[in-house]
Design a protein around this motif. Structure first.
Motif, PDB file in Angstrom:
ATOM      1  N   ASN A 169      79.024  16.820  40.925  1.00  0.00           N
ATOM      2  CA  ASN A 169      80.007  15.734  40.834  1.00  0.00           C
ATOM      3  C   ASN A 169      80.003  15.005  39.490  1.00  0.00           C
ATOM      4  O   ASN A 169      80.599  13.940  39.363  1.00  0.00           O
ATOM      5  N   GLN A 170      79.341  15.563  38.488  1.00  0.00           N
ATOM      6  CA  GLN A 170      79.192  14.840  37.226  1.00  0.00           C
ATOM      7  C   GLN A 170      80.519  14.588  36.504  1.00  0.00           C
ATOM      8  O   GLN A 170      80.662  13.622  35.754  1.00  0.00           O
ATOM      9  N   ASP A 171      81.513  15.433  36.721  1.00  0.00           N
ATOM     10  CA  ASP A 171      82.798  15.261  36.053  1.00  0.00           C
ATOM     11  C   ASP A 171      83.823  14.527  36.921  1.00  0.00           C
ATOM     12  O   ASP A 171      84.986  14.402  36.531  1.00  0.00           O
ATOM     13  N   LYS A 172      83.389  14.058  38.097  1.00  0.00           N
ATOM     14  CA  LYS A 172      84.307  13.354  38.998  1.00  0.00           C
ATOM     15  C   LYS A 172      84.044  11.860  38.937  1.00  0.00           C
ATOM     16  O   LYS A 172      82.907  11.425  38.884  1.00  0.00           O
ATOM     17  N   SER A 173      85.104  11.086  38.915  1.00  0.00           N
ATOM     18  CA  SER A 173      84.977   9.625  38.851  1.00  0.00           C
ATOM     19  C   SER A 173      84.996   9.055  40.265  1.00  0.00           C
ATOM     20  O   SER A 173      86.022   8.611  40.770  1.00  0.00           O
ATOM     21  N   LEU A 174      83.842   9.106  40.935  1.00  0.00           N
ATOM     22  CA  LEU A 174      83.723   8.600  42.293  1.00  0.00           C
ATOM     23  C   LEU A 174      82.939   7.289  42.277  1.00  0.00           C
ATOM     24  O   LEU A 174      81.957   7.154  41.551  1.00  0.00           O
ATOM     25  N   CYS A 175      83.365   6.339  43.085  1.00  0.00           N
ATOM     26  CA  CYS A 175      82.619   5.086  43.190  1.00  0.00           C
ATOM     27  C   CYS A 175      81.327   5.337  43.983  1.00  0.00           C
ATOM     28  O   CYS A 175      81.167   6.373  44.625  1.00  0.00           O
TER      29      CYS A 175
END
Length: 317
Positions: free
Chosen positions: A205-211
């Motif tokens: 998930n390093q490239d995903k902007s998740l809260c």
């Protein structure tokens, strides 16, 4: 608090505005913002915090904030704070801080001063040859308790100061229990392989902007899948889990309450089952009643899986 910001807020003159908020109420909100401003004249109190400070309702607070922005007294910096990155950071416009004050300068006395003819007038001037401005600038030590009230690290909860990453064990335990109450969260969270799966999850998930909240939500599913498919004793022994583990009896009361709230905010579900003008709270209450019926819960199982349920409800005759 910031003394400069508070002094400025007391002296601001509000422009006349047709159908605008009362000026005393606007000054009350502005003083609350100034009370939480740091040395850079920025602050980020939540709307709920402003409601508590001013005893105004949410609608009035939001209206006054919009008017203060239009008046040019505050500015939305575009930066967001808080665990969910949704709390707006405002800058107070027009505050004259200590950094803008004039630094005292030295002045030469008139050349006709008798002291210039003194034998002491050599390469090193005497103290009488210079005059310092009498103005003094008050200073506050950086670590003073008066230096801001809400935005400084010393005033943050220990959990916020010590937080190093997105992981919240309390939230993770809740999500695991809601997704599959047949598995003890402690069995997963204390396992040696959990740290290995955490590293794999972060890389994925390093490239995903998740809260942070979504990260914990998805990590719970990740850990459950890893436990079932790789690490459980049943998997290691080469046989499948018992039918009751894959087919929970019914939703628990806690699951019903939680998934009713999530379904009420699910765009597709609420658009299909809500009534005109119905609030989220009333829709959630109706959904909770329906979920108590195993037959209805089974019909809505596809939607339940979309909001985090990972089991399979028992088929009814």
């Amino acid at each position: 608090m910031s003394l400069d910001a508070t002094k400025w807020a007391w002296g601001v003159q509000f422009p006349d505005r047709k159908n605008g908020s009362l000026k005393p109420l606007k000054r009350l909100v502005l003083l609350s913002l100034a009370d939480r401003a740091g040395e850079d004249h920025t602050c980020y109190p939540s709307v709920n915090r402003l409601k508590e400070d001013t005893t105004l309702d949410r609608k009035t607070v939001l209206k006054i904030i919009a008017e203060l922005i239009e008046d040019g007294l505050i500015q939305d910096t575009g930066e967001r704070k808080g665990a969910t990155k949704q709390v707006k950071v405002y800058r107070l416009c027009g505050v004259s801080g200590r950094e803008n004050k004039t630094v005292p300068t030295t002045e030469h006395f008139n050349h006709e001063s008798p002291d210039l003819n003194s034998p002491n007038n050599g390469t090193v001037p005497t103290t009488e040859q210079f005059h310092c401005s009498s103005e003094t600038v008050p200073t506050i030590p950086p670590n003073s308790p008066n230096d801001g009230t809400r935005n400084l690290p010393k005033n943050l909860p220990d959990e916020s100061k010590n937080k190093k990453d997105w992981l919240c064990f309390k939230k993770l335990r809740e999500e695991i229990s809601l997704a599959d109450d047949s598995i003890d969260p402690k069995t997963i969270l204390t396992a040696k392989w959990a740290e290995r799966e955490k590293r794999a999850f972060e890389i994925y998930n390093q490239d995903k902007s998740l809260c942070d909240e979504l990260m914990n939500f998805h990590f719970a599913d990740w850990l459950l899948n890893a436990y079932r498919n790789k690490y459980s004793q049943e998997t290691k022994a080469g046989y499948s889990k018992t039918p009751t583990a894959n087919n929970p009896k019914h939703l628990t009361e806690k699951q019903i309450a939680t998934f009713a709230q999530k379904l009420a905010h699910h765009p597709e579900f609420s658009g299909k089952y809500s009534e005109p003008g119905e609030s989220f709270e009333k829709l959630a209450a109706r959904i909770a009643v329906k979920l108590e019926d195993p037959t209805q819960a089974k019909k809505w199982e596809p939607y339940l899986k979309q909001v985090g349920f990972s089991g399979n409800l028992k088929e009814l005759a």
